[in-house]
Design a protein around this motif. Structure first.
Motif, PDB file in Angstrom:
ATOM      1  N   THR A  77       0.826  -1.198   0.000  1.00 53.17           N
ATOM      2  CA  THR A  77       0.000   0.000   0.000  1.00 53.17           C
ATOM      3  C   THR A  77       0.865   1.255   0.000  1.00 53.17           C
ATOM      4  OG1 THR A  77      -0.125  -0.132   2.414  1.00 53.17           O
ATOM      5  CG2 THR A  77      -1.928  -1.115   1.171  1.00 53.17           C
ATOM      6  N   PRO A  78       0.327   2.390  -0.484  1.00 54.88           N
ATOM      7  CA  PRO A  78       1.099   3.639  -0.499  1.00 54.88           C
ATOM      8  C   PRO A  78       1.619   3.994   0.892  1.00 54.88           C
ATOM      9  CG  PRO A  78      -0.896   3.878  -1.803  1.00 54.88           C
ATOM     10  CD  PRO A  78      -1.005   2.557  -1.106  1.00 54.88           C
ATOM     11  N   GLY A  79       2.905   4.271   0.977  1.00 49.97           N
ATOM     12  CA  GLY A  79       3.511   4.653   2.248  1.00 49.97           C
ATOM     13  C   GLY A  79       3.793   3.501   3.187  1.00 49.97           C
ATOM     14  N   ALA A  80       3.601   2.266   2.730  1.00 54.69           N
ATOM     15  CA  ALA A  80       3.769   1.110   3.619  1.00 54.69           C
ATOM     16  C   ALA A  80       5.185   0.992   4.162  1.00 54.69           C
ATOM     17  CB  ALA A  80       3.382  -0.173   2.890  1.00 54.69           C
ATOM     18  N   VAL A  81       6.176   1.382   3.362  1.00 47.93           N
ATOM     19  CA  VAL A  81       7.571   1.259   3.807  1.00 47.93           C
ATOM     20  C   VAL A  81       8.218   2.632   3.978  1.00 47.93           C
ATOM     21  CG1 VAL A  81       7.875  -1.033   2.821  1.00 47.93           C
ATOM     22  CG2 VAL A  81       8.350   0.971   1.413  1.00 47.93           C
ATOM     23  N   GLY A  82       7.400   3.652   4.197  1.00 52.51           N
ATOM     24  CA  GLY A  82       7.929   4.984   4.456  1.00 52.51           C
ATOM     25  C   GLY A  82       8.424   5.685   3.198  1.00 52.51           C
ATOM     26  N   GLU A  83       9.491   6.459   3.348  1.00 54.60           N
ATOM     27  CA  GLU A  83      10.017   7.284   2.258  1.00 54.60           C
ATOM     28  C   GLU A  83      11.238   6.660   1.586  1.00 54.60           C
ATOM     29  OE1 GLU A  83       8.589  10.039   1.132  1.00 54.60           O
ATOM     30  OE2 GLU A  83       6.972   9.747   2.585  1.00 54.60           O
ATOM     31  N   ARG A  84      11.286   5.377   1.489  1.00 52.34           N
ATOM     32  CA  ARG A  84      12.449   4.717   0.896  1.00 52.34           C
ATOM     33  C   ARG A  84      12.504   4.949  -0.610  1.00 52.34           C
ATOM     34  NH1 ARG A  84      15.239   1.041   3.837  1.00 52.34           N
ATOM     35  NH2 ARG A  84      14.577   0.902   6.005  1.00 52.34           N
ATOM     36  N   ASP A  85      13.736   4.971  -1.139  1.00 49.47           N
ATOM     37  CA  ASP A  85      13.924   5.171  -2.573  1.00 49.47           C
ATOM     38  C   ASP A  85      13.654   3.899  -3.364  1.00 49.47           C
ATOM     39  OD1 ASP A  85      14.624   7.834  -2.262  1.00 49.47           O
ATOM     40  OD2 ASP A  85      16.746   7.359  -1.957  1.00 49.47           O
ATOM     41  N   GLU A  86      13.874   2.742  -2.741  1.00 47.73           N
ATOM     42  CA  GLU A  86      13.668   1.480  -3.449  1.00 47.73           C
ATOM     43  C   GLU A  86      13.618   0.329  -2.457  1.00 47.73           C
ATOM     44  OE1 GLU A  86      15.796   0.294  -7.272  1.00 47.73           O
ATOM     45  OE2 GLU A  86      16.660  -1.161  -5.883  1.00 47.73           O
ATOM     46  N   VAL A  87      12.801  -0.663  -2.761  1.00 47.48           N
ATOM     47  CA  VAL A  87      12.819  -1.931  -2.028  1.00 47.48           C
ATOM     48  C   VAL A  87      12.674  -3.062  -3.036  1.00 47.48           C
ATOM     49  CG1 VAL A  87      11.808  -0.973   0.083  1.00 47.48           C
ATOM     50  CG2 VAL A  87      10.320  -2.015  -1.640  1.00 47.48           C
ATOM     51  N   GLN A  88      13.047  -4.246  -2.618  1.00 47.84           N
ATOM     52  CA  GLN A  88      12.859  -5.450  -3.415  1.00 47.84           C
ATOM     53  C   GLN A  88      11.701  -6.250  -2.814  1.00 47.84           C
ATOM     54  OE1 GLN A  88      14.791  -6.489  -6.136  1.00 47.84           O
ATOM     55  NE2 GLN A  88      15.972  -4.586  -6.057  1.00 47.84           N
ATOM     56  N   VAL A  89      10.852  -6.788  -3.674  1.00 52.72           N
ATOM     57  CA  VAL A  89       9.778  -7.672  -3.227  1.00 52.72           C
ATOM     58  C   VAL A  89       9.996  -9.029  -3.885  1.00 52.72           C
ATOM     59  CG1 VAL A  89       7.301  -8.091  -3.121  1.00 52.72           C
ATOM     60  CG2 VAL A  89       8.172  -5.751  -3.005  1.00 52.72           C
ATOM     61  N   ARG A  90      10.029 -10.069  -3.069  1.00 54.07           N
ATOM     62  CA  ARG A  90      10.272 -11.410  -3.584  1.00 54.07           C
ATOM     63  C   ARG A  90       9.162 -12.342  -3.113  1.00 54.07           C
ATOM     64  NH1 ARG A  90      15.910 -13.180  -2.035  1.00 54.07           N
ATOM     65  NH2 ARG A  90      15.017 -13.101   0.061  1.00 54.07           N
ATOM     66  N   LEU A  91       8.620 -13.124  -4.031  1.00 54.90           N
ATOM     67  CA  LEU A  91       7.644 -14.153  -3.702  1.00 54.90           C
ATOM     68  C   LEU A  91       8.286 -15.510  -3.951  1.00 54.90           C
ATOM     69  CD1 LEU A  91       4.408 -12.741  -5.388  1.00 54.90           C
ATOM     70  CD2 LEU A  91       5.468 -12.102  -3.221  1.00 54.90           C
ATOM     71  N   LYS A  92       8.049 -16.430  -3.052  1.00 58.34           N
ATOM     72  CA  LYS A  92       8.687 -17.740  -3.146  1.00 58.34           C
ATOM     73  C   LYS A  92       7.692 -18.819  -2.749  1.00 58.34           C
ATOM     74  CE  LYS A  92      12.866 -18.035  -1.514  1.00 58.34           C
ATOM     75  NZ  LYS A  92      14.006 -18.098  -0.560  1.00 58.34           N
ATOM     76  N   SER A  93       7.795 -19.976  -3.365  1.00 62.24           N
ATOM     77  CA  SER A  93       6.964 -21.115  -2.982  1.00 62.24           C
ATOM     78  C   SER A  93       7.826 -22.159  -2.289  1.00 62.24           C
ATOM     79  CB  SER A  93       6.296 -21.730  -4.215  1.00 62.24           C
ATOM     80  OG  SER A  93       7.277 -22.188  -5.125  1.00 62.24           O
ATOM     81  N   LEU A  94       7.220 -22.888  -1.362  1.00 67.84           N
ATOM     82  CA  LEU A  94       7.929 -23.933  -0.631  1.00 67.84           C
ATOM     83  C   LEU A  94       7.204 -25.259  -0.788  1.00 67.84           C
ATOM     84  CD1 LEU A  94       8.701 -22.144   2.774  1.00 67.84           C
ATOM     85  CD2 LEU A  94      10.224 -22.388   0.812  1.00 67.84           C
ATOM     86  N   LEU A  95       7.969 -26.329  -0.767  1.00 67.40           N
ATOM     87  CA  LEU A  95       7.379 -27.659  -0.749  1.00 67.40           C
ATOM     88  C   LEU A  95       6.901 -28.000   0.659  1.00 67.40           C
ATOM     89  CD1 LEU A  95       9.889 -29.759  -2.876  1.00 67.40           C
ATOM     90  CD2 LEU A  95       7.530 -29.238  -3.464  1.00 67.40           C
ATOM     91  N   PRO A  96       5.859 -28.816   0.793  1.00 67.42           N
ATOM     92  CA  PRO A  96       5.426 -29.245   2.132  1.00 67.42           C
ATOM     93  C   PRO A  96       6.537 -29.934   2.914  1.00 67.42           C
ATOM     94  CG  PRO A  96       3.737 -29.747   0.511  1.00 67.42           C
ATOM     95  CD  PRO A  96       4.941 -29.279  -0.258  1.00 67.42           C
ATOM     96  N   THR A  97       7.473 -30.574   2.203  1.00 65.82           N
ATOM     97  CA  THR A  97       8.570 -31.264   2.883  1.00 65.82           C
ATOM     98  C   THR A  97       9.620 -30.300   3.422  1.00 65.82           C
ATOM     99  OG1 THR A  97       9.651 -31.550   0.727  1.00 65.82           O
ATOM    100  CG2 THR A  97       8.300 -33.378   1.541  1.00 65.82           C
ATOM    101  N   GLU A  98       9.534 -29.024   3.037  1.00 73.43           N
ATOM    102  CA  GLU A  98      10.531 -28.043   3.464  1.00 73.43           C
ATOM    103  C   GLU A  98      10.119 -27.293   4.725  1.00 73.43           C
ATOM    104  OE1 GLU A  98      12.737 -26.523  -0.477  1.00 73.43           O
ATOM    105  OE2 GLU A  98      10.569 -26.191  -0.513  1.00 73.43           O
ATOM    106  N   VAL A  99       8.914 -27.557   5.224  1.00 69.88           N
ATOM    107  CA  VAL A  99       8.444 -26.903   6.442  1.00 69.88           C
ATOM    108  C   VAL A  99       7.826 -27.948   7.362  1.00 69.88           C
ATOM    109  CG1 VAL A  99       7.999 -24.702   5.298  1.00 69.88           C
ATOM    110  CG2 VAL A  99       6.185 -26.411   5.428  1.00 69.88           C
TER     111      VAL A  99
END
Length: 263
Positions: A77-99
């Motif tokens: 959402t707008p302003g969620a991370v303050g006034e930062r110039d840049e952030v990285q967003v990463r989405l990852k999937s996990l196998l059931p055996t990995e948790v």
């Protein structure tokens, strides 16, 4: 005198042009189209599903990132991370055996979102997440997040729209999944505090629970209004008046059993 192209000659020229265009498409363009449509498959190992850099302008207006098959979405959402110039967003999937599923039945894939930079990224406004239900259950489902401090899957207050579970989180990182709904009875220590409702991690905020003092069998109901406690062995913090109805407030801590009664 310039020769006039014959009909057969024009056809040959047209065929050459079409052949060249087809060659360009299949050699240069088609592989990219195939890559775009086959990028997502059922996860076979820990992997990045997608990674996106968000600049300051994008962060100011908000941004949604999702897996190619739209099974998992994260909205910054707008302003969620303050006034930062840049952030990285990463989405990852996990196998059931990995948790550690802790014996629970999965109704969705397991997803990880991570909003990061060179340093820790604080969150000032909600991060919206949405997970798709992969399989149905007569018991229904509940969205949960892995709590590394408690080493347990904790319910997340959420809403359901069709096959999608949605929640607002205030964390830059989370491991999420939808599990089959169960209503086990929890036993452990209970304390009290000056508040209008109970604090508990195992049930959802808004749930009505029945609390029984194991020592005398007295049972009262209360509503979960907050998360906690975060002390090993203690499962619920009760409002002072509810605790007083179960035991002498001076005892401080008592052994109880807790079960949900509003479902």
């Amino acid at each position: 005198m310039q020769a006039v192209p014959t009909i057969s000659g024009l056809r040959e020229q047209k065929l050459v042009v079409l052949t060249l265009l087809a060659t360009v498409f299949f050699v240069l363009i088609f592989p990219q189209v195939v890559l775009a449509t086959t990028e997502w498959t059922e996860p076979t190992s820990t992997r990045d599903v997608i990674r996106q850099a968000l600049d300051k302008e994008t962060l100011q207006r908000g941004f949604t990132i999702e897996t190619p098959q739209k099974k998992f979405r994260v909205g910054v959402t707008p302003g969620a991370v303050g006034e930062r110039d840049e952030v990285q967003v990463r989405l990852k999937s996990l196998l059931p055996t990995e948790v550690d599923l802790q014996g629970q039945v999965l109704l969705s894939n397991i997803y990880v979102y991570d909003i990061f930079n060179k340093d820790t990224v604080p969150v000032y406004e909600p991060i919206w997440v949405a997970l798709a239900l992969e399989r149905e259950s007569e018991q229904g489902g509940v969205l949960k997040m892995w709590d590394s401090n408690m080493s347990a899957w904790m319910p997340v207050p959420s809403s359901q729209a069709g096959d999608e579970y949605r929640a607002a989180l205030h964390l830059p990182f989370g491991i999420l999944a939808i599990f089959e709904q169960t209503d086990p009875e929890f036993s452990g220590a209970a304390s009290w505090y000056d508040w209008y409702g109970a604090a508990m991690n195992e049930y959802e905020i808004g749930d009505v629970v029945e609390v029984t003092n194991v020592a005398n069998g007295v049972t009262l109901t209360t509503t979960i209004v907050s998360r906690g406690p975060y002390t090993h062995g203690r499962i619920i913090d009760l409002p002072r008046d509810v605790f007083a109805g179960l035991a002498d407030v001076g005892e401080g801590v008592i052994q109880v059993s807790v079960r949900r009664v509003n479902r």
